[in-house]
Design an enzyme around this catalytic site. Structure first.
Site: not given
Length: 276
Positions: A144, A157
């Site tokens: 990401s 995350y």
């Protein structure tokens, strides 16, 4: 363009929607036999049916990447259906615990890392023997933009995805001599079920439509995204499939992010105060 992977066998996790589903679709279009997996059997079956694949070219087996026993059963099912895999595309993941650092407890951190970092570790450990036997293999991880540019309201995350980049780079050094190439893709703000849920929550909190929530999020949280829109899963899948291909035979240990334009918010005090 012939990607040179017709006849190869791929396992795609997180394949019942979003980027994973589009990876399966594009791999099928390039002649690859695809095994889809995700946790929800019903959603997985429905997602596989939407692909309308030729007989014998698509298989779907539910599994939980956080559970070693579930992965072992998945491996047995894959072996019985198609034999050893050549390509592993790891798309499964969750947003996980959200909030400022002082608001997230150990359970929030543990549950997020369990899925987004340890899940991929267990997945690769289970299927790496397949990839090492043929002298040719591909592993592609979905990381990401948050791994490179963390945001303060989703640090578990971000940390897990940063770990994925380290895992990918380390694996690329370990197994390239055996023909197994390992790379990562770090998408930005993509129109997936995960970000759809984030935008619905934002819309509810702000009393706006989802489209207005997306627009305000881009203005306030992602002002450096020059295209000023969410990317599409198909756009990300195209990069993933390229990295799975023979066309990427000299690409190893890379991370494909969207292009960052750093603002002063992300410059260090030292950089800001440096004399010219």
């Amino acid at each position: 363009m012939d990607l040179g992977i017709a006849g190869r066998i791929a396992l795609v996790t997180g394949a019942d929607s979003g980027i994973g589903w589009h990876c399966a679709q594009q791999l099928l279009a390039d002649g690859v036999t695809v095994v889809m997996t995700d946790r929800d059997p019903g959603k997985l079956t429905a997602a596989a049916a939407e692909l309308h694949a030729p007989e014998g070219r698509l298989h779907a087996f539910p599994a939980d990447i956080t559970d070693p026993a579930s992965l072992a059963v998945l491996h047995e099912s894959v072996a019985a259906a198609v034999g050893s895999i050549d390509i592993l595309v790891q798309c499964a993941g969750v947003t996980g615990a959200q909030g400022l650092f002082h608001e997230i407890d150990d359970d929030g951190w543990t549950s997020t890392i369990e899925t987004d970092l340890l899940g991929p570790v267990r997945l690769v450990r289970e299927f790496l023997p397949d990839l090492r036997t043929g002298g040719w293999g591909r592993i592609v991880f979905l990381a990401s933009e948050d791994a490179l540019q963390p945001y303060d309201d989703e640090l578990p995350y971000c940390a897990a995805k940063a770990g994925i980049l380290a895992l990918s780079k380390g694996l690329s050094r370990s197994y390239a001599s055996e023909g197994v190439l390992v790379n990562a893709v770090s998408p930005a703000f993509i129109a997936t079920p995960m970000t759809d849920a984030m935008m619905r929550k934002r819309a509810d909190e702000n009393g706006t439509t989802v489209d207005e929530a997306v627009a305000s999020f881009l203005d306030e949280e992602r002002p450096y995204m020059e295209l000023h829109r969410r990317g599409t899963p198909a756009e990300v899948a195209s990069v993933v499939v390229f990295l799975c291909s023979e066309r990427a035979s000299f690409v190893n240990g890379s991370n494909y992010p969207r292009r960052l334009r750093l603002s002063s918010h992300y410059l260090t005090p030292l950089a800001l105060n440096r004399k010219k």
